[in-house]
Write a protein that holds these residues in place. Structure first.
Motif, PDB file in Angstrom:
ATOM      1  N   UNK A 652       0.772  -1.335  -0.094  1.00 59.62           N
ATOM      2  CA  UNK A 652      -0.137  -0.009   0.093  1.00 59.62           C
ATOM      3  C   UNK A 652       0.929   1.103   0.082  1.00 59.62           C
ATOM      4  N   UNK A 653       2.006   1.480   0.872  1.00 60.10           N
ATOM      5  CA  UNK A 653       2.731   2.538   0.827  1.00 60.10           C
ATOM      6  C   UNK A 653       3.281   2.943  -0.703  1.00 60.10           C
ATOM      7  N   UNK A 654       3.835   1.996  -1.202  1.00 60.03           N
ATOM      8  CA  UNK A 654       4.477   2.258  -2.338  1.00 60.03           C
ATOM      9  C   UNK A 654       3.563   2.410  -3.419  1.00 60.03           C
ATOM     10  N   UNK A 655       2.315   1.873  -3.195  1.00 61.95           N
ATOM     11  CA  UNK A 655       1.204   2.270  -4.200  1.00 61.95           C
ATOM     12  C   UNK A 655       0.769   3.658  -3.970  1.00 61.95           C
ATOM     13  N   UNK A 656       0.587   3.982  -2.731  1.00 64.71           N
ATOM     14  CA  UNK A 656       0.237   5.392  -2.564  1.00 64.71           C
ATOM     15  C   UNK A 656       1.352   6.321  -3.187  1.00 64.71           C
ATOM     16  N   UNK A 657       2.379   6.148  -3.192  1.00 61.38           N
ATOM     17  CA  UNK A 657       3.437   6.984  -3.658  1.00 61.38           C
ATOM     18  C   UNK A 657       3.300   7.186  -5.139  1.00 61.38           C
ATOM     19  N   UNK A 658       3.172   5.708  -5.681  1.00 56.23           N
ATOM     20  CA  UNK A 658       2.875   5.972  -7.226  1.00 56.23           C
ATOM     21  C   UNK A 658       1.543   6.414  -7.739  1.00 56.23           C
ATOM     22  N   UNK A 659       0.555   6.826  -6.792  1.00 54.65           N
ATOM     23  CA  UNK A 659      -0.627   7.300  -7.213  1.00 54.65           C
ATOM     24  C   UNK A 659      -1.423   5.919  -7.855  1.00 54.65           C
ATOM     25  N   UNK A 660      -1.491   4.821  -7.056  1.00 52.23           N
ATOM     26  CA  UNK A 660      -1.904   3.644  -7.656  1.00 52.23           C
ATOM     27  C   UNK A 660      -3.495   3.395  -6.874  1.00 52.23           C
ATOM     28  N   UNK A 661      -4.545   3.470  -7.344  1.00 58.96           N
ATOM     29  CA  UNK A 661      -5.674   2.983  -6.768  1.00 58.96           C
ATOM     30  C   UNK A 661      -5.892   1.435  -6.862  1.00 58.96           C
ATOM     31  N   UNK A 662      -5.970   1.072  -5.391  1.00 61.90           N
ATOM     32  CA  UNK A 662      -6.265  -0.304  -5.154  1.00 61.90           C
ATOM     33  C   UNK A 662      -7.615  -0.722  -4.897  1.00 61.90           C
ATOM     34  N   UNK A 663      -8.153  -1.789  -5.629  1.00 57.83           N
ATOM     35  CA  UNK A 663      -9.348  -2.478  -5.077  1.00 57.83           C
ATOM     36  C   UNK A 663      -9.467  -3.884  -5.009  1.00 57.83           C
ATOM     37  N   UNK A 664     -10.393  -4.418  -4.034  1.00 58.20           N
ATOM     38  CA  UNK A 664     -10.215  -5.996  -3.776  1.00 58.20           C
ATOM     39  C   UNK A 664     -11.705  -6.289  -3.904  1.00 58.20           C
ATOM     40  N   UNK A 665     -11.685  -7.555  -4.843  1.00 58.56           N
ATOM     41  CA  UNK A 665     -13.289  -8.072  -4.747  1.00 58.56           C
ATOM     42  C   UNK A 665     -13.194  -9.545  -4.431  1.00 58.56           C
TER      43      UNK A 665
END
Ligand code: ADP
Length: 788
Positions: A652-665
């Motif tokens: 999640x931290x790396x994703x936030x830094x890279x501006x990536x939106x994460x979703x889980x279904x």
């Protein structure tokens, strides 16, 4: 007497003449006839009575004389006595007439005129002669009348006898009574027509008694002879009675005859015997049938009393009314009614049948009555004391003479049986579901190795339909296990070949198409009913296991080969950062040798770069260690959803830094897998990190993770991104070690991931995302509850 009544000719014989009497002769007027009758009766009296009558008549004559004494004087001395003598002669014949004459003569002599003169003597003689003649005439008349009466009586007697004879003859004929006459002095028997017929003899009436005796059945000879000897005993009553079997002369048939006879004796010796014989075979048969019937009746009564159910006769008359002509004693216990309470009106009983069953029962009964076929029914019945019970009844219909139908049958309480059947059906259904739900083949065999039943998994495993295998030998499915077939299975089981009975052993299975495949085979013995032997074979298909084992083996080999290749690659990979480090350090040293102002670059920056290169080398080594040094997975039951959430947290931290939106279904309800949680998390982190890295610089940066339950019992995880996609490298190459498109990449992440997933019996692959980007997916088998 050589003639018998049945052969005596009868005048006017014929059945129709029975009772017809010959017409009586012409009769005198009744009063006159009666008068004559009285006269005859009087005449038949004693001589004293007759003499008294004569004397009385004489007295009457004397009275008449005295009455006429004035008119007659001493003349016509005997005139008034003639009528008295005539009446006496008429009444009592000679005796009365003579007495009247003599008494009259004395009366004349003593009371009328003494008979002294010669003329008087002449008159006396004339009178006495007249009396004698009159008395004789009277006597004659009486004698004639008596003779006539006797003749009439004889004639009537003869007629009576004729009628009796005729009746007897007809009776003998109708009763098929044979007559016989045994002349013991000549030793011959004369038989009547019926007698000859009963014994099946020819028309010759004179028969040899020995020939008749020889016809008597051996078993009855002694009895017959004893009875005959007893009849000939002069001290006895001469009666001969015997019943015995004879072998009839003309057709050899065995018949029962009943013989009766009467012996006649002369000089203390039997000279003759007359008797009758009758064929009583039919009576005997009827008698034994009656005895048998009585015996059966007795048996039936005791059986009916002992039977747990009720024996019944149900009658339905033509107008539809029902009744129970017979109900065995147990009816009270079974149905809660006294037989006589429902005998004529069974409605109270029928009303207790369950409403849902009543219509069906009525219909089946009507059908049975129509077609005259066996009726059977099972229905619920509300017992007055026991409550609802199940009854079962069956009955055979018979057509009654009044056009109705009578069913004779048996009804019993089957509540317990019904409960057991239901429990059995439930248990069977459970067992069937268990067996059919099993993945292994479960095959039931008899002791000759013939297949009795197989579950659907078994049929599928061998490529057959179930019905094709029933009755086949087990050898069709496991060709190498001869000892298991052809009648040896019992010995095989008893012999205690532990490899087969009770424990599994590896064998070869053969599919319908002939293909062989590895199986694990175990057989257990199931005994039931103390007689039947049953064997259950469990067959597990080892193909998949073998395939995985082979793949793991190959992986292992591949990994070793890989390590060889890696050594060279590592040397090359590590060489680079080391060479760069050396170069940086050398440059730093050269810079240190120069005065600060002349330095082209900062020493610290150069050293920093050297340190970076060393760090890179360190990372290479670390990754290598994690790749090579990874041990066997330590599998536990883990929630894949949880692993995903933990992996997302890490990235999640790396994703936030890279501006990536994460979703889980998470679309799978059940996400329990048997896995090494750390390793699977390593795979997830690798995939997520790759996705985040791939989307750097892209306009759309969406990372979506999802899970799906697959039909084959696996759980699928998808990691989809909107990055550049997979065009740069072929999808196969992606999973090869050291394949990287990144400047800083090691190219071992996906390779390690595949290794981990396959060790967990799963699969990993990549494919383009429909909206652009890539989707990396892997599957893991869902953990089965209860599976080891
Ligand atoms: P590394 O990440 O160190 O390169 P990997 O084995 O994880 O090693 O990845 C191998 C290569 O696969 C990557 O260099 C990249 O080219 C490609 N790759 C992996 N993930 C993605 C992705 N999500 N999108 C596009 N390419 C990818």
């Amino acid at each position: 007497m050589s003639s018998c009544p049945d052969k005596r000719p009868v005048v006017g014989a014929g059945p129709h003449v029975i009772g017809r009497r010959v017409a009586p002769p012409h009769r005198l007027p009744r009063v006159f006839d009666q008068g004559l009758q009285r006269l005859a009766e009087f005449y038949a009296g004693s001589w004293i009575q007759l003499a008294v009558a004569g004397a009385l008549c004489a007295a009457l004559g004397l009275l008449l004389r005295f009455a006429l004494l004035d008119q007659l004087g001493h003349s016509y001395t005997f005139s008034t006595f003639y009528p008295a003598v005539a009446v006496a002669a008429l009444l009592g014949g000679l005796v009365s007439g003579s007495v009247a004459g003599v008494v009259s003569a004395l009366a004349v002599h003593f009371w009328v005129t003494p008979l002294t003169a010669g003329a008087a003597e002449v008159s006396l003689v004339i009178f006495l002669t007249g009396c004698g003649v009159t008395s004789c005439i009277g006597e004659l008349l009486h004698q004639v009348a008596a003779r006539m009466k006797e003749a009439e009586a004889r004639r009537a007697g003869a007629e009576e006898l004729r009628l009796v004879n005729e009746s007897l003859r007809l009776a003998i004929g109708a009763g098929a009574i044979g007559t016989w006459d045994l002349d013991l002095t000549r030793n011959v028997v004369t038989g009547g027509d019926n007698m000859l017929e009963i014994f099946g003899l020819g028309p010759e009436r004179i028969i040899d008694p020995q020939a008749v005796g020889a016809m008597v059945a051996k078993e009855d000879q002694t009895r017959m002879r004893a009875a005959f000897a007893k009849a000939l005993d002069p001290a006895g009553d001469g009666l001969y009675r015997a019943q015995y079997r004879i072998r009839r002369a003309h057709d050899g048939k065995l018949r029962w005859v009943c013989v009766r006879g009467q012996a006649f004796f002369e000089g203390g010796r039997a000279v003759r015997m007359i008797g009758v014989a009758r064929d009583v075979s039919d009576e005997k048969a009827a008698e034994s049938a009656l005895i048998e019937r009585a015996r059966l009746n007795e048996q039936f009564t005791s059986v009916a009393a002992a039977a747990p159910g009720v024996i019944f006769s149900y009658r339905q008359s033509a107008d539809g009314r029902g009744s129970y002509p017979y109900l065995s004693p147990n009816v009270k216990n079974l149905l809660g009614f006294d037989g006589k309470d429902i005998e004529t009106d069974p409605r109270p009983l029928h009303r207790r049948v369950h409403g849902e069953d009543r219509a069906a029962l009525g219909a089946s009964l009507a059908e049975s009555g129509l077609r005259m076929t066996l009726w059977q029914g099972r229905f619920r019945y509300d017992h007055p004391q026991k409550g609802w019970i199940w009854l079962e009844a069956q009955a055979t219909p018979l057509r009654a003479s009044d056009g109705g139908v009578v069913w004779h049958g048996y009804a019993q309480d089957v509540t317990e049986r019904k409960r057991s059947e239901e429990a059995l059906a439930r248990s069977e259904a459970r067992l069937r579901a268990t067996i059919d739900g099993a993945r292994d083949a479960i095959i039931t065999l008899d002791d000759a190795g013939v297949i009795q039943a197989i579950n659907s998994a078994g049929a599928t495993m061998f490529g057959y339909r179930r019905y094709e295998l029933i009755g086949q030998k087990m050898s069709a499915l496991t060709p190498g296990e001869e000892r298991l077939h052809d009648g040896y299975i019992w010995g095989y089981a008893r012999g205690g070949d532990a490899k087969i009975i009770g424990r599994g052993r590896e064998a070869q299975g053969r599919r319908k198409d002939g293909a062989l495949f590895p199986v694990e085979l175990s057989v257990t013995e199931a005994r039931y009913d103390h007689q039947e032997r049953l064997f259950v074979a469990y067959v597990r298909d080892l193909s998949e296991q073998r395939r995985i084992e082979a793949r793991l083996e190959k992986l292992h080999v591949d990994r070793l080969a890989l390590m060889g290749g890696m050594a060279a690659a590592i040397a090359h990979e590590i060489n680079q950062p080391l060479a760069a480090t050396a170069a940086y350090l050398r440059a730093a040293r050269r810079l240190l040798d120069k005065p600060r102002e002349e330095r082209a670059a900062s020493v610290s920056e150069t050293v920093e770069k050297a340190a970076d290169q060393i760090m890179r080398a360190g990372r290479i080594v670390a990754n290598l260690r994690s790749f090579v040094g990874r041990g066997e997975p330590d599998k536990t039951l883990v929630s894949l959803r949880r692993l995903i959430e933990e992996a997302v947290e890490l990235v999640a931290p790396a994703a936030r830094r890279a501006g990536v939106h994460v979703s889980f279904a998470c679309r799978a309800d059940n996400d329990g897998v048997l896995a090494d949680g750390l390793q699977i998390k390593q795979v997830l982190v690798n995939l997520l990190r790759n996705a985040v890295e791939a989307m750097q610089g892209c306009e759309r940066r969406e990372l979506s993770i999802s899970t799906d339950a697959c039909a084959d019992g696996t759980l699928r995880v998808n990691v989809a991104d909107t990055g550049p996609g997979l065009d740069a490298v072929s999808q196969e190459e992606l999973f090869e070690p050291f394949m990287t498109t990144k400047a800083q990449g090691m190219g071992v992440g996906l390779s390690i991931s595949r290794s981990i997933i396959e060790e967990h019996y799963g699969r990993i692959w990549a494919e383009p995302n429909t909206g652009g980007g890539a989707v990396f997916s892997f599957t893991l088998p869902l953990a089965r509850v209860g599976a080891d």
